[in-house]
Scaffold this motif. Structure first.
Motif, PDB file in Angstrom:
ATOM      1  N   ALA A 115    -111.347  21.709-101.538  1.00 37.83           N
ATOM      2  CA  ALA A 115    -110.155  22.561-101.419  1.00 37.83           C
ATOM      3  C   ALA A 115    -110.350  23.612-100.330  1.00 37.83           C
ATOM      4  O   ALA A 115    -109.443  23.854 -99.515  1.00 37.83           O
ATOM      5  CB  ALA A 115    -109.858  23.229-102.758  1.00 37.83           C
ATOM      6  N   ILE A 116    -111.524  24.223-100.283  1.00 43.53           N
ATOM      7  CA  ILE A 116    -111.802  25.258 -99.284  1.00 43.53           C
ATOM      8  C   ILE A 116    -111.803  24.655 -97.874  1.00 43.53           C
ATOM      9  O   ILE A 116    -111.229  25.228 -96.944  1.00 43.53           O
ATOM     10  CB  ILE A 116    -113.124  25.986 -99.613  1.00 43.53           C
ATOM     11  N   GLU A 117    -112.403  23.478 -97.726  1.00 45.68           N
ATOM     12  CA  GLU A 117    -112.398  22.794 -96.423  1.00 45.68           C
ATOM     13  C   GLU A 117    -110.970  22.452 -95.998  1.00 45.68           C
ATOM     14  O   GLU A 117    -110.611  22.595 -94.822  1.00 45.68           O
ATOM     15  CB  GLU A 117    -113.250  21.522 -96.483  1.00 45.68           C
ATOM     16  N   THR A 118    -110.143  22.022 -96.942  1.00 48.62           N
ATOM     17  CA  THR A 118    -108.741  21.711 -96.659  1.00 48.62           C
ATOM     18  C   THR A 118    -108.016  22.971 -96.198  1.00 48.62           C
ATOM     19  O   THR A 118    -107.265  22.944 -95.224  1.00 48.62           O
ATOM     20  CB  THR A 118    -108.063  21.113 -97.915  1.00 48.62           C
ATOM     21  N   ALA A 119    -108.260  24.077 -96.884  1.00 50.51           N
ATOM     22  CA  ALA A 119    -107.629  25.356 -96.527  1.00 50.51           C
ATOM     23  C   ALA A 119    -108.057  25.799 -95.134  1.00 50.51           C
ATOM     24  O   ALA A 119    -107.225  26.217 -94.317  1.00 50.51           O
ATOM     25  CB  ALA A 119    -107.987  26.427 -97.559  1.00 50.51           C
ATOM     26  N   MET A 120    -109.334  25.692 -94.841  1.00 45.99           N
ATOM     27  CA  MET A 120    -109.840  26.123 -93.540  1.00 45.99           C
ATOM     28  C   MET A 120    -109.294  25.247 -92.414  1.00 45.99           C
ATOM     29  O   MET A 120    -108.977  25.744 -91.338  1.00 45.99           O
ATOM     30  CB  MET A 120    -111.363  26.175 -93.557  1.00 45.99           C
ATOM     31  N   ALA A 121    -109.166  23.955 -92.676  1.00 46.78           N
ATOM     32  CA  ALA A 121    -108.611  23.052 -91.671  1.00 46.78           C
ATOM     33  C   ALA A 121    -107.150  23.379 -91.355  1.00 46.78           C
ATOM     34  O   ALA A 121    -106.658  23.062 -90.274  1.00 46.78           O
ATOM     35  CB  ALA A 121    -108.733  21.601 -92.143  1.00 46.78           C
ATOM     36  N   CYS A 122    -106.476  24.024 -92.306  1.00 44.93           N
ATOM     37  CA  CYS A 122    -105.074  24.429 -92.121  1.00 44.93           C
ATOM     38  C   CYS A 122    -104.958  25.902 -91.725  1.00 44.93           C
ATOM     39  O   CYS A 122    -103.872  26.484 -91.796  1.00 44.93           O
ATOM     40  CB  CYS A 122    -104.287  24.180 -93.404  1.00 44.93           C
ATOM     41  N   ASP A 123    -106.089  26.526 -91.359  1.00 41.22           N
ATOM     42  CA  ASP A 123    -106.125  27.936 -90.952  1.00 41.22           C
ATOM     43  C   ASP A 123    -105.613  28.898 -92.024  1.00 41.22           C
ATOM     44  O   ASP A 123    -104.982  29.913 -91.706  1.00 41.22           O
ATOM     45  CB  ASP A 123    -105.338  28.159 -89.641  1.00 41.22           C
ATOM     46  N   MET A 124    -105.886  28.586 -93.272  1.00 40.70           N
ATOM     47  CA  MET A 124    -105.501  29.479 -94.366  1.00 40.70           C
ATOM     48  C   MET A 124    -106.483  30.646 -94.445  1.00 40.70           C
ATOM     49  O   MET A 124    -107.652  30.500 -94.097  1.00 40.70           O
ATOM     50  CB  MET A 124    -105.483  28.723 -95.698  1.00 40.70           C
ATOM     51  N   LYS A 125    -105.996  31.772 -94.934  1.00 35.26           N
ATOM     52  CA  LYS A 125    -106.841  32.965 -95.072  1.00 35.26           C
ATOM     53  C   LYS A 125    -107.444  33.101 -96.472  1.00 35.26           C
ATOM     54  O   LYS A 125    -108.414  33.810 -96.665  1.00 35.26           O
ATOM     55  CB  LYS A 125    -106.029  34.219 -94.741  1.00 35.26           C
ATOM     56  N   ARG A 126    -106.837  32.417 -97.440  1.00 28.40           N
ATOM     57  CA  ARG A 126    -107.338  32.538 -98.814  1.00 28.40           C
ATOM     58  C   ARG A 126    -107.001  31.292 -99.621  1.00 28.40           C
ATOM     59  O   ARG A 126    -106.067  30.572 -99.287  1.00 28.40           O
ATOM     60  CB  ARG A 126    -106.789  33.784 -99.498  1.00 28.40           C
ATOM     61  N   VAL A 127    -107.787  31.077-100.663  1.00 27.51           N
ATOM     62  CA  VAL A 127    -107.471  30.087-101.692  1.00 27.51           C
ATOM     63  C   VAL A 127    -107.322  30.846-103.000  1.00 27.51           C
ATOM     64  O   VAL A 127    -107.969  31.875-103.208  1.00 27.51           O
ATOM     65  CB  VAL A 127    -108.539  28.967-101.812  1.00 27.51           C
ATOM     66  N   TRP A 128    -106.456  30.353-103.845  1.00 27.44           N
ATOM     67  CA  TRP A 128    -106.240  31.031-105.121  1.00 27.44           C
ATOM     68  C   TRP A 128    -105.949  29.989-106.195  1.00 27.44           C
ATOM     69  O   TRP A 128    -105.649  28.837-105.900  1.00 27.44           O
ATOM     70  CB  TRP A 128    -105.094  32.048-105.018  1.00 27.44           C
ATOM     71  N   LEU A 129    -106.056  30.417-107.441  1.00 27.25           N
ATOM     72  CA  LEU A 129    -105.794  29.542-108.579  1.00 27.25           C
ATOM     73  C   LEU A 129    -105.472  30.387-109.796  1.00 27.25           C
ATOM     74  O   LEU A 129    -105.767  31.584-109.844  1.00 27.25           O
ATOM     75  CB  LEU A 129    -106.998  28.631-108.845  1.00 27.25           C
ATOM     76  N   GLY A 130    -104.864  29.743-110.768  1.00 25.34           N
ATOM     77  CA  GLY A 130    -104.632  30.361-112.074  1.00 25.34           C
ATOM     78  C   GLY A 130    -105.547  29.690-113.073  1.00 25.34           C
ATOM     79  O   GLY A 130    -105.695  28.468-113.071  1.00 25.34           O
ATOM     80  N   VAL A 131    -106.184  30.496-113.926  1.00 24.73           N
ATOM     81  CA  VAL A 131    -107.077  29.948-114.957  1.00 24.73           C
ATOM     82  C   VAL A 131    -106.798  30.683-116.265  1.00 24.73           C
ATOM     83  O   VAL A 131    -106.663  31.909-116.287  1.00 24.73           O
ATOM     84  CB  VAL A 131    -108.570  30.040-114.532  1.00 24.73           C
ATOM     85  N   TRP A 132    -106.683  29.920-117.339  1.00 21.23           N
ATOM     86  CA  TRP A 132    -106.359  30.482-118.645  1.00 21.23           C
ATOM     87  C   TRP A 132    -107.368  31.570-118.998  1.00 21.23           C
ATOM     88  O   TRP A 132    -108.585  31.366-118.882  1.00 21.23           O
ATOM     89  CB  TRP A 132    -106.356  29.378-119.690  1.00 21.23           C
TER      90      TRP A 132
END
Length: 172
Positions: A115-132
């Motif tokens: 997921a982080i590699e995918t985000a970086m390849a798309c020039d994203m600045k952050r990854v986030w998620l929701g967890v119970w």
């Protein structure tokens, strides 16, 4: 032990439905009523819903295989596909699940890195998620991987409202 990632396509829908139901049930059956669980499974993982998600160009699904068996999967979203408006420079990890018998082998970390590699390849600045908020094992894992709590939101398991912590990791 051999590991490999496979980006899902429309041809993978039935396998995706099977692993989605299996892993979600394994993860949450003991903490929820069977009525709430079944209501959620029927809404989130019916074939029509999964087809819409797989066809969405702003979402991607990945299977992780361990020794040629599907061991888990990942779903990421960008832009309007995100379940919350987090901006065009964010990638959401909406689902990351590993079958129980494959847990403890580092597969969650492998999918998280995908997921982080995918985000970086798309020039994203952050990854986030929701967890119970009651999923202490997952929260500890994400915090160990550099995520910090940046908020919370409601998640509905059937009619039952639960609270998900929003965890975010800034990317370099």
């Amino acid at each position: 032990m051999t590991l490999h990632i496979h980006k899902c396509s429309f041809d993978d829908i039935s396998k995706l439905q099977e692993i989605s139901v299996e892993t979600f049930t394994e993860t949450f059956k003991d903490q929820n009523t069977s009525e709430s669980l079944h209501a959620y499974l029927n809404k989130a993982f019916n074939l029509i819903q999964l087809e819409k998600e797989v066809w969405n160009p702003l979402s991607q699904f990945f299977f992780i295989y361990m020794n040629d068996e599907v061991a888990g999967y990942l779903k990421v979203n960008t832009n309007e596909a995100q379940s919350e408006a987090m901006g065009d420079d964010s990638l959401e990890i909406e689902r990351i699940y590993i079958k129980g018998k494959f847990q403890g082998h580092g597969l969650g970390k492998y999918l998280l890195n995908t997921a982080i590699e995918t985000a970086m390849a798309c020039d994203m600045k952050r990854v986030w998620l929701g967890v119970w908020e009651e999923n202490e094992k997952a929260i500890a894992f994400y915090k160990k991987m550099g995520f910090i709590q940046t908020g919370a939101h409601s998640f509905y398991m059937g009619e039952e409202e639960q609270i998900d912590l929003v965890l975010t990791k800034l990317l370099n």
